[in-house]
Design a protein around this motif. Sequence first.
Motif, PDB file in Angstrom:
ATOM      1  N   ILE A   1       0.869  -1.061  -0.034  1.00 39.66           N
ATOM      2  CA  ILE A   1       0.098   0.103  -0.134  1.00 39.66           C
ATOM      3  C   ILE A   1       0.757   1.258   0.104  1.00 39.66           C
ATOM      4  CG2 ILE A   1      -1.823   1.231   1.357  1.00 39.66           C
ATOM      5  CD1 ILE A   1      -2.466  -1.320   2.655  1.00 39.66           C
ATOM      6  N   GLY A   2       0.657   2.235  -0.799  1.00 43.08           N
ATOM      7  CA  GLY A   2       1.368   3.388  -0.939  1.00 43.08           C
ATOM      8  C   GLY A   2       1.145   4.074  -2.157  1.00 43.08           C
ATOM      9  N   GLN A   3       1.835   4.929  -2.604  1.00 42.04           N
ATOM     10  CA  GLN A   3       2.071   5.817  -3.730  1.00 42.04           C
ATOM     11  C   GLN A   3       3.115   5.720  -4.498  1.00 42.04           C
ATOM     12  OE1 GLN A   3       0.874   9.704  -2.252  1.00 42.04           O
ATOM     13  NE2 GLN A   3      -1.187   9.417  -3.725  1.00 42.04           N
ATOM     14  N   TYR A   4       3.266   5.655  -5.973  1.00 38.10           N
ATOM     15  CA  TYR A   4       4.470   5.278  -6.518  1.00 38.10           C
ATOM     16  C   TYR A   4       4.591   5.873  -7.811  1.00 38.10           C
ATOM     17  CZ  TYR A   4       4.443   1.133  -3.562  1.00 38.10           C
ATOM     18  OH  TYR A   4       4.229   0.448  -2.400  1.00 38.10           O
ATOM     19  N   TYR A   5       5.822   6.297  -8.493  1.00 37.15           N
ATOM     20  CA  TYR A   5       6.114   6.590  -9.677  1.00 37.15           C
ATOM     21  C   TYR A   5       6.401   5.521 -10.557  1.00 37.15           C
ATOM     22  CZ  TYR A   5       6.538  11.522  -8.083  1.00 37.15           C
ATOM     23  OH  TYR A   5       6.059  12.594  -7.213  1.00 37.15           O
ATOM     24  N   ILE A   6       5.915   5.535 -11.770  1.00 35.90           N
ATOM     25  CA  ILE A   6       6.322   4.351 -12.777  1.00 35.90           C
ATOM     26  C   ILE A   6       7.430   4.686 -13.732  1.00 35.90           C
ATOM     27  CG2 ILE A   6       4.464   4.661 -14.265  1.00 35.90           C
ATOM     28  CD1 ILE A   6       4.388   1.614 -14.731  1.00 35.90           C
ATOM     29  N   GLN A   7       8.299   3.960 -13.960  1.00 35.83           N
ATOM     30  CA  GLN A   7       9.305   4.076 -15.102  1.00 35.83           C
ATOM     31  C   GLN A   7       9.613   2.764 -15.806  1.00 35.83           C
ATOM     32  OE1 GLN A   7      12.949   4.744 -12.789  1.00 35.83           O
ATOM     33  NE2 GLN A   7      12.536   7.171 -12.408  1.00 35.83           N
ATOM     34  N   ALA A   8       9.934   2.822 -17.302  1.00 30.78           N
ATOM     35  CA  ALA A   8       9.756   1.756 -17.945  1.00 30.78           C
ATOM     36  C   ALA A   8      11.220   1.869 -18.974  1.00 30.78           C
ATOM     37  CB  ALA A   8       8.576   1.676 -18.834  1.00 30.78           C
ATOM     38  N   GLN A   9      11.871   0.826 -19.259  1.00 28.21           N
ATOM     39  CA  GLN A   9      12.816   0.543 -20.013  1.00 28.21           C
ATOM     40  C   GLN A   9      12.393  -0.231 -20.927  1.00 28.21           C
ATOM     41  OE1 GLN A   9      15.753   2.470 -19.252  1.00 28.21           O
ATOM     42  NE2 GLN A   9      16.901   2.002 -21.092  1.00 28.21           N
ATOM     43  N   VAL A  10      12.405   0.203 -22.307  1.00 24.56           N
ATOM     44  CA  VAL A  10      11.666  -0.782 -23.347  1.00 24.56           C
ATOM     45  C   VAL A  10      13.101  -1.344 -24.145  1.00 24.56           C
ATOM     46  CG1 VAL A  10      10.350  -0.802 -25.395  1.00 24.56           C
ATOM     47  CG2 VAL A  10       9.846   0.792 -23.533  1.00 24.56           C
ATOM     48  N   TYR A  11      12.817  -2.624 -24.580  1.00 22.99           N
ATOM     49  CA  TYR A  11      13.997  -3.336 -25.421  1.00 22.99           C
ATOM     50  C   TYR A  11      13.646  -3.919 -26.807  1.00 22.99           C
ATOM     51  CZ  TYR A  11      16.616  -2.831 -21.166  1.00 22.99           C
ATOM     52  OH  TYR A  11      17.430  -2.615 -20.109  1.00 22.99           O
ATOM     53  N   ASP A  12      14.302  -3.611 -27.812  1.00 15.59           N
ATOM     54  CA  ASP A  12      14.177  -4.484 -29.013  1.00 15.59           C
ATOM     55  C   ASP A  12      15.298  -5.087 -29.674  1.00 15.59           C
ATOM     56  OD1 ASP A  12      13.109  -5.202 -31.188  1.00 15.59           O
ATOM     57  OD2 ASP A  12      13.438  -3.284 -32.357  1.00 15.59           O
ATOM     58  N   GLN A  13      15.572  -6.111 -29.580  1.00 13.68           N
ATOM     59  CA  GLN A  13      16.578  -6.717 -30.244  1.00 13.68           C
ATOM     60  C   GLN A  13      17.665  -6.461 -29.313  1.00 13.68           C
ATOM     61  OE1 GLN A  13      17.307  -5.993 -34.441  1.00 13.68           O
ATOM     62  NE2 GLN A  13      15.066  -6.741 -34.996  1.00 13.68           N
ATOM     63  N   ASP A  14      17.675  -6.791 -28.118  1.00 12.37           N
ATOM     64  CA  ASP A  14      18.585  -6.478 -26.920  1.00 12.37           C
ATOM     65  C   ASP A  14      19.316  -5.024 -26.825  1.00 12.37           C
ATOM     66  OD1 ASP A  14      18.366  -9.301 -26.230  1.00 12.37           O
ATOM     67  OD2 ASP A  14      20.027  -9.942 -27.772  1.00 12.37           O
ATOM     68  N   LYS A  15      18.465  -4.324 -27.315  1.00 20.32           N
ATOM     69  CA  LYS A  15      19.012  -2.922 -27.192  1.00 20.32           C
ATOM     70  C   LYS A  15      17.805  -1.884 -26.599  1.00 20.32           C
ATOM     71  CE  LYS A  15      21.805  -2.739 -31.401  1.00 20.32           C
ATOM     72  NZ  LYS A  15      22.308  -2.196 -32.496  1.00 20.32           N
ATOM     73  N   SER A  16      18.162  -0.969 -25.891  1.00 20.89           N
ATOM     74  CA  SER A  16      17.141  -0.240 -25.208  1.00 20.89           C
ATOM     75  C   SER A  16      16.760   0.668 -26.219  1.00 20.89           C
ATOM     76  CB  SER A  16      17.652   0.498 -23.820  1.00 20.89           C
ATOM     77  OG  SER A  16      16.882   1.776 -23.493  1.00 20.89           O
ATOM     78  N   VAL A  17      15.470   0.861 -26.429  1.00 19.02           N
ATOM     79  CA  VAL A  17      14.977   1.754 -27.472  1.00 19.02           C
ATOM     80  C   VAL A  17      14.102   2.959 -26.863  1.00 19.02           C
ATOM     81  CG1 VAL A  17      14.948  -0.074 -29.428  1.00 19.02           C
ATOM     82  CG2 VAL A  17      12.895   0.133 -27.862  1.00 19.02           C
ATOM     83  N   ALA A  18      13.897   2.958 -25.623  1.00 16.37           N
ATOM     84  CA  ALA A  18      13.056   3.852 -25.072  1.00 16.37           C
ATOM     85  C   ALA A  18      13.197   3.811 -23.435  1.00 16.37           C
ATOM     86  CB  ALA A  18      11.661   3.857 -25.436  1.00 16.37           C
ATOM     87  N   ASN A  19      13.461   5.197 -23.006  1.00 11.08           N
ATOM     88  CA  ASN A  19      13.456   5.028 -21.521  1.00 11.08           C
ATOM     89  C   ASN A  19      12.419   6.128 -21.048  1.00 11.08           C
ATOM     90  OD1 ASN A  19      14.192   5.025 -18.619  1.00 11.08           O
ATOM     91  ND2 ASN A  19      15.996   6.223 -18.975  1.00 11.08           N
ATOM     92  N   LEU A  20      10.999   5.475 -20.580  1.00 11.76           N
ATOM     93  CA  LEU A  20      10.215   6.233 -20.313  1.00 11.76           C
ATOM     94  C   LEU A  20       9.871   6.675 -18.838  1.00 11.76           C
ATOM     95  CD1 LEU A  20       7.648   4.574 -22.695  1.00 11.76           C
ATOM     96  CD2 LEU A  20       9.042   6.428 -23.287  1.00 11.76           C
TER      97      LEU A  20
END
Length: 740
Positions: free
Chosen positions: A239-258
Amino acid sequence: MRLKLNILFLILLAYFFVGIFLPLSSVLAVGISPGKIEVSNILKNTTQSKTVNIQRDPDNLKGEAVYSVVFKGDYAHYISGSATVVIPDGQQSTNYTFEISPQDAPVGDYQVFLDFIPPAGETTTAKNDNNNQVKIGADILKGMTLTVNVHVTGEELLDYEVSNLQARDTEVGQPIYAGIDVDNQGNVEWRPDQIDFSFVDATDENKIFKATLLADKISITKPGQKQTLNLEIDNILAIGQYYIQAQVYDQDKSVANLSSQNIFSVFPAGTLAQRGELISLTTNKELYVPYEKIKLSANFKNTGEIAANSILITEIYKDNTLQDLQKGEETLVDKGENAELTQIFSLAEEGIYTFSAVVEYGSKITATKTITVQVKNAASFWTSAWGLSVILGLVIFFILIGVLLYRYLRNKRLDNYPLVTIPIKKNRMFRHWIFGIFLFMVVSFGIMSFIFMNSQADDVSTSTTVGNVDPAVDSIYISSSAGGGVDSYGSGIVLLSGTTKTVHVNGVVSDNNGKANIANTAITVIFYRSGATGGADCSADNNDCYQVSGASCTLADATDTTRTYTCPLLLQFYADATDSGAYSAQNWLAKVIVTDTNAATGNSTHGGVEVNSLTALTIPSTVDYGSLALNETTTDANNVEKTIFQAGNSTADVNVSSSASMVCSSGSIPVGNQTWALTDVAHGSGTVLSGTPTDTNLGVTIRTSDITNTSQILYWGIQIPVSGVGGSCGGTTYISAIAG
């Protein structure tokens, strides 16, 4: 004379029965969004789906509006889709989806048009009392034309954009629902190989929880498709409040850091009760033939406080015996949202079938609704409801004819006829100890009294022991509904032709001094085009800057330190488009400012959304030439001026055509006898009207004034034949709005 009265009565009676037994429809078509679609680098022998929104006049929403869809151009065979599209009763717009498949087309550029045409009404004629004059008018059939430009390539192109990470409030024990927008601008299917999520505790940024989704849990985005990935993540959070982050990968490479600036909450189980309602259950028809496709539609509303995966489950009964069980596709429905859940199936045998349906959402199901249909081999027209209605009408009709003829023949006269809380160690020092203790207590009491009285005399010192903390904007969502806790416009905001579109800016604001520090009038929202003069400090303007504050927003208590807010914005039809055109490198931002009762402020800005282009015009309904003599030709003095007004946010033209001659009481006037022009000229200087839709290049420009609309005049002329026509003449001219 009596015979003429009888005949007149019979004609009126015939019109009466036609009004009862024949279906009538009236459709006004005024806009399409977008008006032009660019399909870049599509591979031959592949397929891309595209969706447009078609719209009718905002003042004519009664009844269904049925449009025929006609694919035109030399490469029309590259397009496929339904031959009709229906705007439901009471709605201004609906979506139409079609497919583009260039088959074995050579590399190159192609253009196709889609015409959306309403049905033509009957054109009636009546006798003109002046035999030397011809009364002429044409009804205008108003439609819209979509331009599709296609570039076919022989090379695979991987081109995509990933953006706009968000997460919804959830409960302990329930999944975390996250969303990521994907715009596949390439010509091959794509999905991430992996997405790594980080959940940062909003009260202690050193506390980070991680989770991973692999490709098999992520939807594919097709070429040319723009969609929001609805991602379901096992809940590892307390229980609590959170921020969310995401690292998106395509063909073992990071293509987006959101990352998302929005805070989402995890509540105790039961805080956000799951509730839902199956509002209605309908089919597209009541009578089917064996193996005919049946579309079962359920209108489900999530009335709870959390998003829920929902699925339509239907039991099919025949003669009270269960025949089959159908399950639809799972659909994520946000809180407060309505969703249409559908199933398409067919039945092989004739009979009366009952569909008993529920919607399963989260761990609950709705109450059951039922609907009955009949499957029957096609019957003769004369044994159908329509046929029986026509027979009944004809019987009554002829009975009345017989009565009238009888009265006529018998009486030779028809006057009138009615027709609806120590041990004490005893020693000699005891009294000294008692005195010392007493003295200590007196001195201590005096000191404490002095401090107490001084503190009471200084009120300011007391009131500043707790300092004021600035309030904060925890989340911002641009939504289609009040209170919606998710962004609704991953594909852009579609405006409404000729009227306003309500968009809601929702979210949560907080103040650690307590929720009472946030007044009901604490919120200000500025929704603005990113390139607007002054940015968020722009001046209110319907083209690029909308502001709402104070009592226009609604606040509600959420926790001891937070309140939810929802602010409606009324976007005009001419709000600047950012999906294409002059502002295509920009988008629309929403800045939210919260002010507490001590005048301290906090603010945050939403990541942005597109406003889509809308091609729409207000087109007149008729061209009335009045009465003209035989062999008369209109001039710049008596030609017909028709003003066409802007009803969208894009420069627009019109196509004009007519498929048939004007029909007169006697004779007809050929299509080519009419002309149109962009300037006030005589008939002979205009462009001849033909059966082929022709772009007039009218150029109704984008509206930039909140006071005055933009428009253009289309001039119409006609030449009456030398002979062979008489009375009143009527016809239909097709005018469609097309992107300029």
